[in-house]
Motif scaffolding. Structure first.
Motif, PDB file in Angstrom:
ATOM      1  N   SER A  82       0.819  -1.213   0.000  1.00 55.34           N
ATOM      2  CA  SER A  82       0.000   0.000   0.000  1.00 55.34           C
ATOM      3  C   SER A  82       0.858   1.271   0.000  1.00 55.34           C
ATOM      4  O   SER A  82       0.323   2.380  -0.007  1.00 55.34           O
ATOM      5  N   GLY A  83       2.194   1.100   0.043  1.00 58.65           N
ATOM      6  CA  GLY A  83       3.080   2.279   0.033  1.00 58.65           C
ATOM      7  C   GLY A  83       3.049   3.070   1.325  1.00 58.65           C
ATOM      8  O   GLY A  83       3.240   4.283   1.328  1.00 58.65           O
ATOM      9  N   MET A  84       2.772   2.375   2.421  1.00 55.55           N
ATOM     10  CA  MET A  84       2.623   3.068   3.704  1.00 55.55           C
ATOM     11  C   MET A  84       3.551   2.465   4.770  1.00 55.55           C
ATOM     12  O   MET A  84       3.711   1.249   4.860  1.00 55.55           O
ATOM     13  N   ALA A  85       4.089   3.340   5.602  1.00 52.59           N
ATOM     14  CA  ALA A  85       4.812   2.895   6.784  1.00 52.59           C
ATOM     15  C   ALA A  85       3.971   3.222   8.009  1.00 52.59           C
ATOM     16  O   ALA A  85       3.175   4.163   7.983  1.00 52.59           O
ATOM     17  N   GLU A  86       4.164   2.441   9.064  1.00 56.16           N
ATOM     18  CA  GLU A  86       3.496   2.785  10.309  1.00 56.16           C
ATOM     19  C   GLU A  86       4.494   3.557  11.174  1.00 56.16           C
ATOM     20  O   GLU A  86       5.598   3.084  11.417  1.00 56.16           O
ATOM     21  N   GLY A  88       2.626   6.226  22.303  1.00 53.25           N
ATOM     22  CA  GLY A  88       2.151   4.963  21.759  1.00 53.25           C
ATOM     23  C   GLY A  88       1.298   5.159  20.514  1.00 53.25           C
ATOM     24  O   GLY A  88       0.887   4.194  19.870  1.00 53.25           O
ATOM     25  N   GLU A  89       1.041   6.402  20.156  1.00 55.05           N
ATOM     26  CA  GLU A  89       0.190   6.717  19.002  1.00 55.05           C
ATOM     27  C   GLU A  89       0.818   6.207  17.703  1.00 55.05           C
ATOM     28  O   GLU A  89       2.005   6.387  17.468  1.00 55.05           O
ATOM     29  N   LYS A  90      -0.036   5.577  16.870  1.00 52.55           N
ATOM     30  CA  LYS A  90       0.456   5.038  15.598  1.00 52.55           C
ATOM     31  C   LYS A  90      -0.267   5.697  14.436  1.00 52.55           C
ATOM     32  O   LYS A  90      -1.480   5.890  14.495  1.00 52.55           O
ATOM     33  N   THR A  91       0.462   6.008  13.392  1.00 56.41           N
ATOM     34  CA  THR A  91      -0.128   6.644  12.201  1.00 56.41           C
ATOM     35  C   THR A  91       0.435   5.971  10.963  1.00 56.41           C
ATOM     36  O   THR A  91       1.627   5.673  10.921  1.00 56.41           O
ATOM     37  N   ASP A  92      -0.409   5.785   9.953  1.00 55.73           N
ATOM     38  CA  ASP A  92       0.095   5.292   8.668  1.00 55.73           C
ATOM     39  C   ASP A  92       0.529   6.491   7.832  1.00 55.73           C
ATOM     40  O   ASP A  92      -0.225   7.453   7.674  1.00 55.73           O
ATOM     41  N   VAL A  93       1.723   6.424   7.297  1.00 59.55           N
ATOM     42  CA  VAL A  93       2.282   7.558   6.549  1.00 59.55           C
ATOM     43  C   VAL A  93       2.795   7.051   5.197  1.00 59.55           C
ATOM     44  O   VAL A  93       3.539   6.076   5.147  1.00 59.55           O
ATOM     45  N   PRO A  94       2.392   7.707   4.110  1.00 58.89           N
ATOM     46  CA  PRO A  94       2.889   7.297   2.793  1.00 58.89           C
ATOM     47  C   PRO A  94       4.407   7.436   2.728  1.00 58.89           C
ATOM     48  O   PRO A  94       4.965   8.387   3.290  1.00 58.89           O
ATOM     49  N   ASP A 149       6.315   8.505   0.513  1.00 62.60           N
ATOM     50  CA  ASP A 149       6.903   9.700  -0.095  1.00 62.60           C
ATOM     51  C   ASP A 149       6.814  10.942   0.776  1.00 62.60           C
ATOM     52  O   ASP A 149       7.434  11.955   0.453  1.00 62.60           O
ATOM     53  N   THR A 150       6.044  10.896   1.849  1.00 66.13           N
ATOM     54  CA  THR A 150       6.035  12.061   2.741  1.00 66.13           C
ATOM     55  C   THR A 150       6.722  11.752   4.073  1.00 66.13           C
ATOM     56  O   THR A 150       6.821  12.604   4.944  1.00 66.13           O
ATOM     57  N   LEU A 151       7.202  10.522   4.198  1.00 64.68           N
ATOM     58  CA  LEU A 151       7.725  10.068   5.486  1.00 64.68           C
ATOM     59  C   LEU A 151       8.964  10.855   5.936  1.00 64.68           C
ATOM     60  O   LEU A 151       9.058  11.290   7.086  1.00 64.68           O
ATOM     61  N   THR A 152       9.925  11.039   5.028  1.00 65.66           N
ATOM     62  CA  THR A 152      11.169  11.695   5.418  1.00 65.66           C
ATOM     63  C   THR A 152      10.914  13.135   5.874  1.00 65.66           C
ATOM     64  O   THR A 152      11.446  13.573   6.888  1.00 65.66           O
ATOM     65  N   GLY A 153      10.064  13.819   5.120  1.00 62.83           N
ATOM     66  CA  GLY A 153       9.730  15.199   5.494  1.00 62.83           C
ATOM     67  C   GLY A 153       9.080  15.253   6.869  1.00 62.83           C
ATOM     68  O   GLY A 153       9.436  16.097   7.716  1.00 62.83           O
ATOM     69  N   LEU A 154       8.156  14.333   7.112  1.00 61.11           N
ATOM     70  CA  LEU A 154       7.459  14.305   8.401  1.00 61.11           C
ATOM     71  C   LEU A 154       8.435  14.036   9.542  1.00 61.11           C
ATOM     72  O   LEU A 154       8.423  14.719  10.573  1.00 61.11           O
ATOM     73  N   MET A 155       9.299  13.043   9.352  1.00 57.98           N
ATOM     74  CA  MET A 155      10.246  12.679  10.416  1.00 57.98           C
ATOM     75  C   MET A 155      11.218  13.835  10.693  1.00 57.98           C
ATOM     76  O   MET A 155      11.571  14.109  11.836  1.00 57.98           O
ATOM     77  N   LEU A 156      11.624  14.505   9.629  1.00 56.70           N
ATOM     78  CA  LEU A 156      12.526  15.638   9.795  1.00 56.70           C
ATOM     79  C   LEU A 156      11.852  16.720  10.628  1.00 56.70           C
ATOM     80  O   LEU A 156      12.452  17.294  11.543  1.00 56.70           O
ATOM     81  N   ASP A 157      10.586  16.990  10.345  1.00 54.58           N
ATOM     82  CA  ASP A 157       9.844  17.975  11.147  1.00 54.58           C
ATOM     83  C   ASP A 157       9.760  17.532  12.606  1.00 54.58           C
ATOM     84  O   ASP A 157      10.052  18.286  13.520  1.00 54.58           O
TER      85      ASP A 157
END
Lengths: 448, 448
Positions: free
Chosen positions: B414-418, B425-431, B433-441
């Motif tokens: 599905s192209g998603m990481a958890e 403990g909160e979990k989110t599915d993240v595509p 292609d936006t994962l690196t940007g999100l983690m950097l933020d």
């Protein structure tokens, strides 16, 4: 950094106790101060050089697969009894008894401790290879400490240790460190020549030491001129390619190089054409050892191999004299006026000299350039003190920053700074508006 | 860093010798290893945290005008006789005799040495103020070392020392360090509460200790709830503005806060309204002292003042327990599953978990993201081992990196990481292609 806010207690006169040039210059520049025989404080200027050296060591260790950790300075004597070295080490080992009468010692090296750590933590061959290093203070209770930090009692060393399943893998680890040492010293702007060495109290059957050339060096050295012609900084390598790594080692070890104690004049003449025979003096700044199972066997450091059988690990150890390097670099790079730092290890990239502190226009130009240069990421020592020009020049030459940017009332009028290269003495007038770009280029050039 | 190449010997079971949670977790995670009573090796995971703490300390010290240097671990006994503390210090001082029968000691602190350095290097009031610090190993020969690095014998401390001409300037230096400590601990993601303290063997007449709150803390503490409501990370300040600095000190010292040994219940009730009275437990992570001429007088550390008269320097000393902080932070921030690192001191920013190592598509997606995240400047621990998923989750929770990025065959389709937040403990599915940007933020957000 503004000199007016820095702590750099420069001495006017040469200290009498210094027998060698690096010791004399380090004391004069206010880099170090002796606390008692062979034990030194590193004042801010000296500490900056130490830090630059550690940074370079870390960068190259990481590239070659080394993992950094930190072992304590104090070790239990029991550990050294396991390897049989407690009695061997003699009076150079600083032995300590604590309040509960436990026998301790100030570590002179860490083969025993790291072997014990790996023994207790690694069960399977799958956890190998391992290459662990630390940068920590060590102690060697010299009977007559002298030559400053070149031969101090408390000294800073990077020591690393490799653990492999087979002798072949162990030798590959040794080769990786051999090449990483070439690269590490080259990155400091040094030519370090690897020479086959005696193994001494560390033991084992293979060892190389790395010597930097200095007229005032401690050892006579004889080597093939080809070493001087090699492009050391260009030794780039894929550490995962064992063949390529071995190739570099072969290239460097097939050339003749020997310290005076193992020099073989007949072999020198046989192997090296007359016009390529060089003799000089050198300072040892690193040594590497491959000792196989010398520690793993007596200490029982073994893992289960793929066939389920217990195998003693194959190890080597790899040292760089971090505090000694500071002195070694000065021995290799100085002149009558003082130190000449190779750019990569200089305590600051450049010195900015204000020739007329208190003159509004000169102060203004200096402040503006100081901000510009600093914002560009350069480490600037700004001499904003009110001493006279001659004193400022002498001091800046003494501490040996690679570049000096000199600004006085006349330069302010014409919009020009004088830029001096400390190593060559060459002076150039540079317009204020191109100065920062020029300095940035000069200070980040790969050191050749 | 690939876990398969890292050295992180996680223990399956709780070590029996650990009495407190930080000690237990540090051993279980493979952060440290005891070499003998109260003396520890820092394995790579632990060393990374130590480094992050040192980096934060250095950054804030530089901002507040501190100059870094490095004094040796071994000191001559003669220096401590000058101040009169050699006999006072008792059995906690590790005393050493070298091969020439010189009396040495492993420094527990450095007031004497730094005073002697300044005495020999500073002649004029124009060289002041000075604020010098170092981060160095110290030794305290505890009769019964325990609680891991919380109360080790060999421990790493940042200790700084200020030298000023007048008492007023000395108190301003003290205030600067007070504020810099608030900022330093806030930058680590900690709430540290300053409390008036006894001066003990360091001496002097003014001292504050800084305690972080932890249910398992060693000391009972009583304080005004207002401390918890303050925006600590927002304490920004111009250190050259003595009035503003004094204002911050006043703001923090005017609120009630006391450890149990000097707690005054009557004053607590009088000064703090009932709904703002908080009691809890805390761990001391820093202490600062203003002791005026306590060392400068007996040791003769004086300069010529503007009027030509000799003036004894006014000093303070400023300590941060660097190795102790690692344990303190764990005491303050953990749960049943393991450590919960505040982002700024986490050994890695995030853990990347490959749920199906060996599955080509999953490996490919993980490798690609590992490269992207690393290239973005994030410190990633990539669990590329072939253990089963449950083991990977447990281990990653145990070592407590702030974020977990989990990738399995289903996600790859599905192209998603958890993405899991370790603290909530909160979990989110993240595509992807936006994962690196999100983690950097997420990883570079100012810690509040």
């Amino acid at each position: 950094m503004r000199l007016s806010k820095f702590f750099m207690p420069v001495l006017r006169d040469d200290p009498k106790e210094a027998e060698i040039v690096s010791h004399r210059l380090m004391l004069r520049c206010g880099m170090i101060r002796q606390e008692t025989g062979g034990i030194y404080s590193w004042l801010p200027l000296g500490f900056r050089v130490l830090t630059k050296i550690m940074d370079i060591v870390r960068e190259e260790q990481a590239r070659a697969g080394g993992l950094e950790m930190l072992m304590p300075t104090i070790q239990p004597a029991s550990l050294w009894r396991e390897s049989g070295r407690y009695d061997d080490y003699g009076k150079e080992m600083l032995r300590i008894t604590d309040r509960r009468d436990n026998e301790l010692l100030y570590g002179p090296t860490n083969e025993e401790m790291i072997t014990s750590i790996v023994k207790s933590s690694v069960q399977s061959y799958k956890d190998l290879p391992l290459n662990l290093y630390h940068i920590q203070w060590k102690f060697r209770d010299e009977i007559r400490p002298r030559f400053g930090v070149m031969r101090g009692r408390e000294f800073l060393m990077k020591d690393g240790y490799s653990f492999d399943l087979t002798e072949e893998a162990g030798r590959e680890a040794y080769n990786r460190m051999f090449v990483s040492y070439l690269r590490t010293f080259a990155a400091m702007g040094l030519k370090a020549i690897p020479m086959r060495a005696e193994t001494g109290p560390i033991g084992g059957n293979e060892s190389h030491e790395f010597l930097i050339l200095a007229e005032t060096g401690e050892s006579g050295v004889f080597f093939d001129k080809a070493f001087l012609e090699k492009d050391w900084s260009g030794v780039d390598i894929d550490y995962d390619d064992a063949g390529a790594v071995a190739g570099v080692v072969k290239e460097f070890t097939s050339l003749y190089a020997a310290t005076e104690d193992i020099h073989d004049p007949a072999a020198f003449e046989r192997e090296v054409p007359e016009d390529r025979r060089v003799s000089g003096r050198g300072i040892e700044v690193g040594q590497i050892f491959f000792f196989g199972t010398k520690y793993s066997k007596p200490m029982g450091c073994a893992v289960q191999g793929p066939d389920g059988k217990e195998v003693y690990l194959q190890s080597g150890s790899y040292g760089i004299g971090v505090s000694r390097l500071v002195a070694g670099i000065i021995e290799a790079s100085h002149d009558e006026a003082g130190i000449i730092w190779p750019q990569p290890v200089a305590p600051f990239d450049l010195g900015l000299i204000n020739l007329r502190q208190g003159d509004a226009a000169t102060d203004g130009a200096c402040e503006k350039l100081y901000e510009e240069l600093s914002n560009a990421g350069l480490d600037v020592l700004y001499d904003d003190r009110s001493d006279r020009a001659g004193e400022k020049f002498t001091r800046m030459d003494l501490i040996g920053l690679p570049w000096q940017v000199v600004i006085g009332p006349r330069g302010v009028k014409s919009g020009m700074a004088e830029v001096k290269n400390r190593a060559t003495g060459e002076k150039t007038d540079v317009p204020f508006d191109t100065l920062t770009g020029l300095m940035l280029d000069k200070c980040t050039e790969v050191y050749a």
